[in-house]
Design an enzyme around this catalytic site. Structure first.
Site, PDB file in Angstrom:
ATOM      1  N   ARG A  81      -1.827 -47.741  23.586  1.00  0.00           N
ATOM      2  CA  ARG A  81      -2.417 -46.611  24.293  1.00  0.00           C
ATOM      3  C   ARG A  81      -3.590 -47.086  25.151  1.00  0.00           C
ATOM      4  NH1 ARG A  81      -5.025 -44.073  21.043  1.00  0.00           N
ATOM      5  NH2 ARG A  81      -4.375 -45.029  19.090  1.00  0.00           N
ATOM      6  N   TYR A 209       5.011 -47.183  27.188  1.00  0.00           N
ATOM      7  CA  TYR A 209       4.730 -47.514  25.794  1.00  0.00           C
ATOM      8  C   TYR A 209       4.296 -46.337  24.933  1.00  0.00           C
ATOM      9  CZ  TYR A 209       3.497 -50.145  21.720  1.00  0.00           C
ATOM     10  OH  TYR A 209       3.478 -50.621  20.447  1.00  0.00           O
ATOM     11  N   LYS A 218       1.290 -38.071  20.660  1.00  0.00           N
ATOM     12  CA  LYS A 218      -0.155 -37.830  20.732  1.00  0.00           C
ATOM     13  C   LYS A 218      -0.498 -36.808  21.823  1.00  0.00           C
ATOM     14  CE  LYS A 218      -0.730 -41.415  17.898  1.00  0.00           C
ATOM     15  NZ  LYS A 218      -1.048 -41.334  16.483  1.00  0.00           N
ATOM     16  N   HIS A 238      -4.485 -35.546  13.002  1.00  0.00           N
ATOM     17  CA  HIS A 238      -3.926 -36.903  12.926  1.00  0.00           C
ATOM     18  C   HIS A 238      -3.819 -37.297  11.458  1.00  0.00           C
ATOM     19  CE1 HIS A 238      -4.415 -41.348  14.411  1.00  0.00           C
ATOM     20  NE2 HIS A 238      -3.154 -41.003  14.347  1.00  0.00           N
ATOM     21  N   SER A 260      -5.668 -44.915  13.863  1.00  0.00           N
ATOM     22  CA  SER A 260      -4.404 -45.633  14.061  1.00  0.00           C
ATOM     23  C   SER A 260      -4.445 -47.010  13.398  1.00  0.00           C
ATOM     24  CB  SER A 260      -4.138 -45.828  15.554  1.00  0.00           C
ATOM     25  OG  SER A 260      -3.898 -44.586  16.169  1.00  0.00           O
ATOM     26  N   CYS A 262      -4.431 -47.978  10.280  1.00  0.00           N
ATOM     27  CA  CYS A 262      -5.257 -48.157   9.080  1.00  0.00           C
ATOM     28  C   CYS A 262      -4.433 -47.934   7.817  1.00  0.00           C
ATOM     29  CB  CYS A 262      -6.437 -47.203   9.074  1.00  0.00           C
ATOM     30  SG  CYS A 262      -7.806 -47.725  10.106  1.00  0.00           S
ATOM     31  N   ASP A 287       2.000 -39.369  10.403  1.00  0.00           N
ATOM     32  CA  ASP A 287       1.041 -39.493  11.504  1.00  0.00           C
ATOM     33  C   ASP A 287       0.364 -38.187  11.909  1.00  0.00           C
ATOM     34  OD1 ASP A 287      -0.246 -41.189  13.413  1.00  0.00           O
ATOM     35  OD2 ASP A 287       1.077 -40.468  14.993  1.00  0.00           O
ATOM     36  N   ARG A 376       6.093 -52.384  17.160  1.00  0.00           N
ATOM     37  CA  ARG A 376       6.417 -51.149  16.452  1.00  0.00           C
ATOM     38  C   ARG A 376       7.885 -51.048  16.080  1.00  0.00           C
ATOM     39  NH1 ARG A 376       2.025 -47.236  15.619  1.00  0.00           N
ATOM     40  NH2 ARG A 376       0.287 -48.301  16.604  1.00  0.00           N
TER      41      ARG A 376
END
Ligand code: SAT
Ligand code: MN
Length: 591
Positions: A81, A209, A218, A238, A260, A262, A287, A376
């Site tokens: 991002r 992406y 998001k 989130h 993100s 974690c 998420d 990913r």
């Protein structure tokens, strides 16, 4: 000569006039060679996959060990991002707040219109209707993404309920979020992700992406939805969502917010350690959670997504066996490496060593990591061995506990409990974390990330916290709020807590608090377990480490809250008085 794969013709959909008009408008602006309305069918996905494979944009992986799976490589400058190119465009700059980059809507529209003009020449314009949330849930919300990327279509098909059913619901609802996306020329100078919450619209140009391009995630489910949620009286967060089944046969639902990369996906798919028999963790989401006050005064949650866009590196049988098993078929990998057996490779993947790096070059250690740190996997949630059937429940699940957390080498203890909802809002607003590879920029820098929403709140944090306080006030039975930190380090930089499955021990204490059976000691920062309150049966940890994990350094905390107070100042009048009072009281308790 290669045969051109044929995309099956869609059955004529019942297209609402507003959608039809918008598609025609975009078509006139972007000048695509053709328009394809996505149905979400298997045949359509197969045709798009074959088309991308034919062009070398999707590489089929080892058909024996990874059937139905492919590798995609993004442009090397398009791997995460881009927060500095992400804007919230509200009429009033104060509504976007200091937590967002802002551009006036008229200026943003003008800029984007120029970028999109003729941008799809020679390409296919895909119309992607999607539903965020169970298709028949009153809490679900729909959107349509127009994109010129077949990779985006295939990912959206996994991540959302995409296609004909969504289109039918859009025709029923009469409203939808408009997302316009083009990969453009992938030039970072011509890359922007613009949000127009007042128009329920998103425009994204120049990236293919993840969160920049899969607009349901998001952009819609957090930035636009958080705005909608404030207007309608709910929360878009989130957060992962799990069902926890206890050995006594009780089920609890927990939501947890971490920045993100974690470990949200790992926690969402946790496998209990042998020392805690009879527990089960089932995944509702990894998420995003949409939280609604229910008629009974409890908070109900749905996961708006239907798949995972998870970080590959570190996914191993030890860290996350469920994920490891889940991604062995019908998975799209992005920016991982390959081994000699044409299998995807990352740190923890097992199999032979990498021979081709994420950019497609022969692997050389001197070129950096074989798999990109933010590489990913995209996979359907239904492939998860721990999939919770509640993920499809239209009414959602009642939440017993909300957990905030960050990646912090010092200060934040393993776990503590907020005194009540309002104090919990203060705890959430103070979340801070060391940055990871999920966003472009330096890694390992401590950054304030309130509610893990810093990159995702679609409006002023001052208004957002006010909204959080007001939602709590409407709940007769609010969830309890906790803060955890799995990432505490000792003086030598070694992790003090083993993490992974052992995190269930902390969840067990949290659930003990929720159901009233477990003790806690009151500390200046909230309620904490005494060492004896944590189930440490069979846990290899020294009493010294446990003590350090559960200690509170009042001086350091005073500094922390003072710094939080300084961060609050930027919100000026928008900062709710209730939060200021919470901060003052928290400081007084530390005096
Ligand atoms: O690129 S995404 O925003 O989808 C992933 C993440 O940052 O969590
Ligand atoms: Mn995320």
């Amino acid at each position: 000569m290669a045969t051109q794969p044929v995309i099956p013709a869609a059955a004529a959909p019942q297209v609402p006039a507003s959608l039809d008009a918008w598609v025609n408008e975009v078509r006139a602006l972007t000048a695509p060679a053709r328009v394809h309305w996505c149905t979400g069918s298997d045949a359509e996905a197969a045709a798009l996959t074959a088309e991308l494979a034919g062009k070398g944009e999707l590489l089929p992986l080892n058909a024996q060990t990874f059937p139905g799976s492919h590798l995609a490589r993004s442009a090397p400058n398009d791997v995460a991002r881009v927060e500095h190119l992400t804007f919230v465009c509200t009429q009033n700059e104060q509504d976007a707040g200091p937590n967002n980059h802002w551009m006036a809507p008229a200026a943003a529209h003008q800029k984007m219109t120029e970028l999109f003009r003729g941008a799809m020449r020679g390409r296919t314009l895909y119309v992607v209707p999607y539903c965020m949330g169970p298709i028949d849930s009153p809490y679900a919300r729909c959107g349509v993404e127009i994109t010129d990327s077949a990779y985006v279509v295939l990912n959206m098909r996994i991540m959302t309920r995409m296609g004909s059913q969504a289109l039918e619901r859009i025709a029923r609802d009469g409203t939808f979020v408009r997302g316009l996306h083009s990969t453009g020329d992938l030039n970072p100078e011509r890359r922007f992700i613009m949000h127009f919450p007042e128009e329920l619209a998103i425009m994204s140009f120049g990236s293919g992406y993840g969160g920049n391009a899969l607009l349901g995630k998001k952009c819609h489910a957090l930035r636009i939805a958080s705005w909608q949620a404030r207007k309608e009286g709910w929360l878009a967060e989130h957060m992962l969502l799990v069902a926890l089944d206890s050995p006594e046969g009780k089920t609890f639902y927990v939501a947890a917010a971490f920045p993100s990369a974690c470990g949200k996906t790992n926690l969402a798919m946790l496998i209990p350690p042998a020392a805690l028999p009879g527990w089960r963790v089932r995944t509702i989401g990894d998420d995003i959670a949409w939280l609604h006050p229910g008629p009974d005064g409890r908070l109900y949650a749905i996961n708006p997504e239907s798949g995972y866009f998870g970080v590959a590196p570190g996914t191993s049988p030890k860290s996350n066996k469920n994920a490891y098993d889940m991604i062995r078929h019908d998975t799209i990998f992005t920016n991982v490496a390959l081994n000699a057996s044409n299998e995807p490779w990352w740190d923890g993947a097992g199999g032979g060593p990498p021979v081709t790096d994420w950019q497609g070059r022969p692997y050389l250690a001197a070129n950096g990591p074989a798999a990109h740190p933010n590489s990913r996997f995209t996979v359907s949630a239904r492939q998860n061995p721990s999939y919770a059937h509640e993920a499809d429940a239209p009414a959602g699940v009642p939440i017993s506990a909300i957990i905030f957390g960050g990646r912090r080498r010092s200060l934040a203890p393993l776990v503590y409990e907020a005194r009540d909802w309002s104090h919990g809002v203060l705890v959430g607003s103070g979340v801070a974390s060391e940055t990871t590879a999920a966003a472009a920029g330096q890694v390992g820098v401590l950054r304030r990330d309130p509610m893990a929403m810093k990159p995702f709140a679609g409006y002023n944090f001052g208004d957002y916290w006010r909204h959080w306080l007001s939602v709590g006030a409407r709940l007769k039975h609010p969830p309890r709020i906790f803060h955890v930190n799995w990432f505490r380090q000792d003086a030598d930089g070694k992790f003090l807590w083993p993490g992974f499955g052992e995190n269930l021990r902390v969840l067990k204490w949290i659930l003990g608090r929720v159901s009233g059976g477990l003790g806690a000691r009151e500390t200046p920062i909230g309620f904490m377990p005494a060492a004896a309150d944590l189930d440490s049966t069979g846990l290899a940890i020294t009493p010294g480490a446990l003590e350090e994990l559960l200690s509170v350094d009042a001086t350091a905390w005073r500094g922390e809250l003072a710094s939080l107070g300084r961060d609050f100042e930027q919100y000026g009048e928008r900062l709710p008085a209730g939060l200021k009072t919470e901060l003052e009281q928290a400081l007084a308790r530390l005096a």
